[in-house]
Every structure is written in C-alpha cells, then in structure tokens.
Design an enzyme around this catalytic site. Structure first.
Site, PDB file in Angstrom:
ATOM      1  N   ASN A 166     115.860  27.890  40.391  1.00 60.99           N
ATOM      2  CA  ASN A 166     115.948  28.857  41.486  1.00 60.99           C
ATOM      3  C   ASN A 166     116.558  28.281  42.764  1.00 60.99           C
ATOM      4  OD1 ASN A 166     113.324  27.643  40.812  1.00 60.99           O
ATOM      5  ND2 ASN A 166     112.696  28.333  42.836  1.00 60.99           N
ATOM      6  N   GLN A 194     115.265  33.225  36.586  1.00 55.40           N
ATOM      7  CA  GLN A 194     116.484  33.294  37.403  1.00 55.40           C
ATOM      8  C   GLN A 194     117.733  33.569  36.566  1.00 55.40           C
ATOM      9  OE1 GLN A 194     116.751  33.450  40.570  1.00 55.40           O
ATOM     10  NE2 GLN A 194     114.669  32.866  41.170  1.00 55.40           N
ATOM     11  N   HIS A 216     111.795  41.715  39.220  1.00 54.71           N
ATOM     12  CA  HIS A 216     112.306  41.831  40.594  1.00 54.71           C
ATOM     13  C   HIS A 216     113.460  40.881  40.891  1.00 54.71           C
ATOM     14  CE1 HIS A 216     110.354  38.357  42.812  1.00 54.71           C
ATOM     15  NE2 HIS A 216     109.542  38.388  41.775  1.00 54.71           N
ATOM     16  N   THR A 252      95.430  48.298  31.680  1.00 52.75           N
ATOM     17  CA  THR A 252      96.290  49.487  31.567  1.00 52.75           C
ATOM     18  C   THR A 252      97.679  49.169  32.109  1.00 52.75           C
ATOM     19  OG1 THR A 252      94.350  50.860  31.828  1.00 52.75           O
ATOM     20  CG2 THR A 252      96.477  51.931  32.208  1.00 52.75           C
ATOM     21  N   CYS A 340     108.336  26.932  54.329  1.00 54.91           N
ATOM     22  CA  CYS A 340     107.869  26.846  55.711  1.00 54.91           C
ATOM     23  C   CYS A 340     107.178  28.120  56.154  1.00 54.91           C
ATOM     24  CB  CYS A 340     108.988  26.472  56.669  1.00 54.91           C
ATOM     25  SG  CYS A 340     110.532  27.230  56.368  1.00 54.91           S
TER      26      CYS A 340
HETATM   27  N1  PLP Z   1     110.029  31.228  37.820  1.00 57.70           N
HETATM   28  C1  PLP Z   1     111.079  31.162  38.630  1.00 57.70           C
HETATM   29  C2  PLP Z   1     112.217  30.266  38.284  1.00 57.70           C
HETATM   30  C3  PLP Z   1     111.119  31.911  39.791  1.00 57.70           C
HETATM   31  O1  PLP Z   1     112.176  31.821  40.596  1.00 57.70           O
HETATM   32  C4  PLP Z   1     110.026  32.748  40.087  1.00 57.70           C
HETATM   33  C5  PLP Z   1     110.014  33.539  41.336  1.00 57.70           C
HETATM   34  O2  PLP Z   1     110.468  33.112  42.365  1.00 57.70           O
HETATM   35  C6  PLP Z   1     108.952  32.797  39.195  1.00 57.70           C
HETATM   36  C7  PLP Z   1     108.982  32.019  38.075  1.00 57.70           C
HETATM   37  C8  PLP Z   1     107.757  33.661  39.462  1.00 57.70           C
HETATM   38  O3  PLP Z   1     108.075  35.016  39.291  1.00 57.70           O
HETATM   39  P1  PLP Z   1     107.081  36.156  39.763  1.00 57.70           P
HETATM   40  O4  PLP Z   1     107.421  36.436  41.170  1.00 57.70           O
HETATM   41  O5  PLP Z   1     107.373  37.332  38.879  1.00 57.70           O
HETATM   42  O6  PLP Z   1     105.705  35.660  39.562  1.00 57.70           O
END
Ligand code: PLP
Length: 518
Positions: A166, A194, A216, A252, A340
C-alpha cells in the site's frame, strides 16, 4: 478594489480545488455501485437466511455478488466468504489456521512490509507461542526469494505475503512464493487489498490458499471485505454464531454493502483497462517532481513491478508532515506513510524495512492516483509542491523543542493549543497553560481561540498539529506556530521543564455551541 476582487477569486479557487491523490487509503464510491446499493437499501430488506419471498430475493442478490467477486479474481463462488473488512479476513485466516490446523508445525513466515492488519495479528499470535519470522526485502521492497527458501522448513505451516504494498506499490512474485511454499507443504495467504482493480488477479492460477480483499479500495463501499479460501484448504470461522456464509462467518450479511462489492467487481475490467492511462499520469508526476527537486528519491520500484497508481517519493530536507499539511491547505490529499493522524508519528515500517533511514522516511510522501485523476490534477499538485519548496507559500512557523522555554510558555501573548488524542493525554501531562480541544474537530473551537495572540499548537509528534496549524492559517489566524517534534520531542529535549511544569493550569475547552453552558 479590482485587486481585492482578484485576491478573493484566487482564495475561492484555492479552497474549492480538491485533488485526491490518496486512493490507496480509500476510493470515492462509483456512481454505478451507489445506484446498486441504493436499490438494495430501498427494496431488499429481507434477511437472506429467511425462507419467504423477499428473503429469497436477498439471498439471490447475495449469491450474485459472490459470483461477481469470484469472477473478478478467477475463483469459484463457493470459495468466497464475505466479511466486514479485509482486516477481519486477514485475522480470520491467520488465527484460524494457527489455532486449528498446525499439528507439528509452529512457524509462519511473513514479510516486514505487510499491512498492520497482518503484522499486529502476527504479533498477537507470537504472544501465544507461534514462531513468526520475517523474510527481508530489498531496497525496492521486493521479497528476497532465496532468503525465503532458506528460512522455510518442515516447521513452517504458512507463508503470508502481501501481493502489492500500500505504501510503495511494489508487487511481489506471488506465483514464486506459492511454489516455494508448496514444495514445503506450507499454506499461503496473500493480502490482495491494494491489487484488485489495479492488476489482474488469478487466485486459481497462482495456487494460493487464501487471499483477502476490501471493497473500499476499488470504488466500493467501506465495511465489507472478502476472503478467498481455496477448495480443500483448511479454515475455521473467526466469528461463531449463525450459519451464514456456509457456517464460515456468522452474522447477518450487510446485503447493501455486499451488493456494492459485487458491483465494484463488475467494473474491475474497466479499471484494468485504465491502468495505462494511470501509469502515464504517474510518469508525468515523476517528471514534474524530478524537475522541481532533482535530488528527490523514488522509493517505488520500476513500472513492471509496481502498481500503476502508486508513487512513494522522498524529498530530502523537506518534512513530510509539513508538506502534507501544506498540500492539504491547498486542497491536495496525499499520505505521509506514517500514522501521524493517530498521534503515533512513527516512521513507516515499510520504508524502514527497505533500508530507508528514519529521517528519510519522515521526508517521504505517498501519492496514489485514481481513475478520476487528471493531468491537470497532477500539474496542480506539482505546482503547489514547487511553490512550497521554493518558499513561496504562506507559512506556519515552526518551533523546535529546544526553543520552547519558560518565557514562551508563560507569555500572556501565547495561546497554547493541545490537539493530542485522548489516549496521549492520559499517558502524559500536557504543556502548562494548554487549552485542550478535540483534535479532529478544531473547527468547533474557533470562537475561543484568540486572534490577537500567537497560537502555539502541539500534538504528540508534530504531525497532526501541523495540519491543524495550516487549518488555522486558512481560517485567518495570522500567527500560528507548530511545535515540531511535538510533546514527545519536548519531553525528551526539555525533561527538566517537563518535570517542573507539565500539567499546570491546563484547561479543557468545550465546543463553541456548548461553551458557557453548564
Ligand atoms: N491490507 C492492505 C494492504 C490495506 O491497504 C488495507 C487498508 O488500508 C487493509 C489490508 C485493511 O483493509 P480494511 O480497511 O478493509 O480493513
């Protein structure tokens, strides 16, 4: 008069411009997804587990979404389980496999550049006796496969490797990882959060046992994740309760969210087709940044090994918290790679694992582009950065911990604003004469902050306070000073003053509308 009008117009343009370059944090929701979800919320309230007509319709929508997610990652629908988020999916796999299916094997090998939802779960498992080893990465964040070969042994029951990081966008050779694991009888979990919608995913071909996803990150809703479990790979539920999700995840189903996830997956091919354009914009950004600051360092790997939208850049000599706050002031959202906003302000663990110093990590910004990003957005962001680096920006003054002495602390012309999160306030007493406000709702206290004084803003590490400082500048406060390094830095540097004065005469402000009400 004309000049005034021009200034006002400039002000309007500045504050109406929004450039979102933080798509790896989350994405705006696709209009198509929104329409699909609205329809469900308006019409399909039946519980998918019930038996009558409206419930059967809900169950049908649920299964359709499952197929859509499965299609997007080349898996079978009965290999997909919906969860509340990818964090839950990662927890479910790591905890379930560690607790139930590891006779005679006690070791997980992972990487130091995983998301905290993996790293913190691994730390939890370690406390329970699981052995966790982290296989090193090179200076571009690529997993060292020969190191993996050396570490993996008959004790290893799982290899856990993020597909695309990420912070830097580095993509791992997951096929090779899965092959090494297979040769040693170990299971493979890959966090694909990602990657989905940015690079093609083929769960079956890669031969991984588990893969995790989150809606998301691909223009779907927040609060819904998915978990792929290969046919035949062991799994036991994390949540116990009803028999939803074939008994593998009780609770649910949030049907509107799940339908939204399915709809987002329907757009995956279109997103993949956009990758070339995104890559071109990323190149434009690199060119601009290199012309602005020729000594900037690109931490992301070469294009072929990197997500098309992600760029991590170090700007030597430029504090990322300050640059980020200034970009925010001009409507540009980027990420610093350190938490931060939660007050931690720790340098990124990903960059550290790549051998980047703490100082350079604190000078690093992550840009993550999206499908709505335009060349004009890139040019605008680059221009703001150019002006900042050239010193042409309205300025928030910085004070170092060493400069913060008794004269300033007790000067009546100084108003000290504490924007620390509540847990830090519980841990450490604040500066004397502080005014505590809710750190993420400073807008509710503006009437109580005097405009004729200089405002000294502080948080634990200096990251959140710099954002607040720029916000106050934008609201017309002329003399705003940020405590660089925050209370942590001051405690360290001026322990004598901290011992003597911390916590004296601290006031808790009430939000403006309730101020004065008892
Ligand atoms: N794994 C990675 C690489 C992510 O970037 C994120 C979210 O930033 C997650 C897991 C966690 O996802 P979630 O927000 O659905 O818990």
């Amino acid at each position: 008069m004309e000049l005034q009008k021009l200034e006002f117009l400039k002000h309007l343009v500045r504050f109406n411009r929004h450039v979102y370059l933080d798509h790896n944090a989350t994405t705006p929701m696709s209009p198509y997804v929104r329409r699909k979800m609205t329809r469900v919320m308006e019409r399909h309230y039946g519980n998918p587990s019930s038996l009558y007509g409206i419930a059967r319709k809900s169950a049908e929508l649920l299964e359709r979404a499952r197929r859509q997610v499965a299609d997007a990652i080349h898996a079978a629908p009965d290999e997909i389980y919906f969860t509340s988020c990818a964090t839950e999916s990662n927890n479910a796999v790591l905890q379930s496999v560690s607790a139930h299916f590891t006779p005679g094997r006690n070791k997980i090998i992972s990487t130091p550049i995983e998301h905290p939802s993996v790293l913190n779960t691994l730390a939890h498992l370690e406390a329970q006796g699981v052995i966790v080893e982290y296989c090193p990465v090179d200076d571009k964040g690529r997993l060292l496969l020969d190191e993996l070969e050396q570490r993996i042994d008959a004790d290893t029951f799982m290899v856990c490797c993020i597909l695309a990081n990420n912070e830097t966008g580095v993509i791992q050779d997951i096929r090779a990882v899965a092959e090494i694991a297979r040769q040693h009888g170990a299971l493979v979990l890959t966090d694909c959060v990602q990657a989905l919608g940015k690079i093609p995913i083929d769960a079956h071909e890669w031969g991984v046992d588990y893969a995790t996803f989150s809606a998301h990150k691909l223009y779907g809703p927040k609060g819904v994740g998915a978990l792929y479990v290969k046919h035949g790979s062991p799994f036991a539920p994390l949540l116990h309760g009803g028999h939803q999700e074939s008994g593998q995840r009780a609770g649910t189903e949030g049907l509107h969210n799940i339908v939204g996830f399915g709809a987002a997956c329907q757009e995956v091919n279109a997103l993949l087709a956009d990758a070339g354009e995104t890559r071109a914009l990323r190149r434009l950004l690199i060119r601009r940044l290199q012309s602005i600051k020729p000594d900037c360092i690109i931490n992301s790997p070469e294009e072929a090994a990197c997500l098309p939208n992600t760029l991590s850049v170090t700007f030597p000599g430029v504090e990322n918290a300050e640059l980020m706050a200034m970009l925010d002031y001009y409507g540009v959202a980027v990420s610093a790679g350190s938490a931060c906003s939660t007050g931690e302000d720790a340098p990124s663990h990903v960059l550290k694992a790549m051998g980047i110093s703490d100082q350079a990590a604190r000078q690093t910004i992550r840009f993550s582009l999206g499908r709505d990003t335009s060349a004009a957005d890139i040019r605008y962001a680059a221009k703001v950065i150019r002006d900042f680096i050239a010193g042409r920006m309205p300025f928030v003054h910085m004070m170092t911990p060493a400069q913060l002495n008794e004269t300033i602390l007790f000067d009546e012309r100084t108003f000290i604003l504490d924007v620390r999160p509540p847990d830090d306030r519980k841990r450490y007493k604040g500066l004397p004469n502080s005014h505590e406000v809710a750190p993420l709702h400073v807008e509710n206290y503006l009437k109580q902050i005097p405009r004729d004084k200089r405002i000294l803003v502080y948080c634990p590490g200096g990251g959140l306070s710099v954002m607040v400082s720029y916000y106050l500048k934008a609201k017309g406060f002329t003399r705003v000073i940020n405590l660089r390094g925050g209370l942590d830095g001051w405690r360290e540097r001026r322990g004598d003053l901290y011992q003597k004065y911390a916590g004296q005469n601290v006031r808790v402000l009430q939000p403006d509308e309730t101020a004065g009400v008892r």
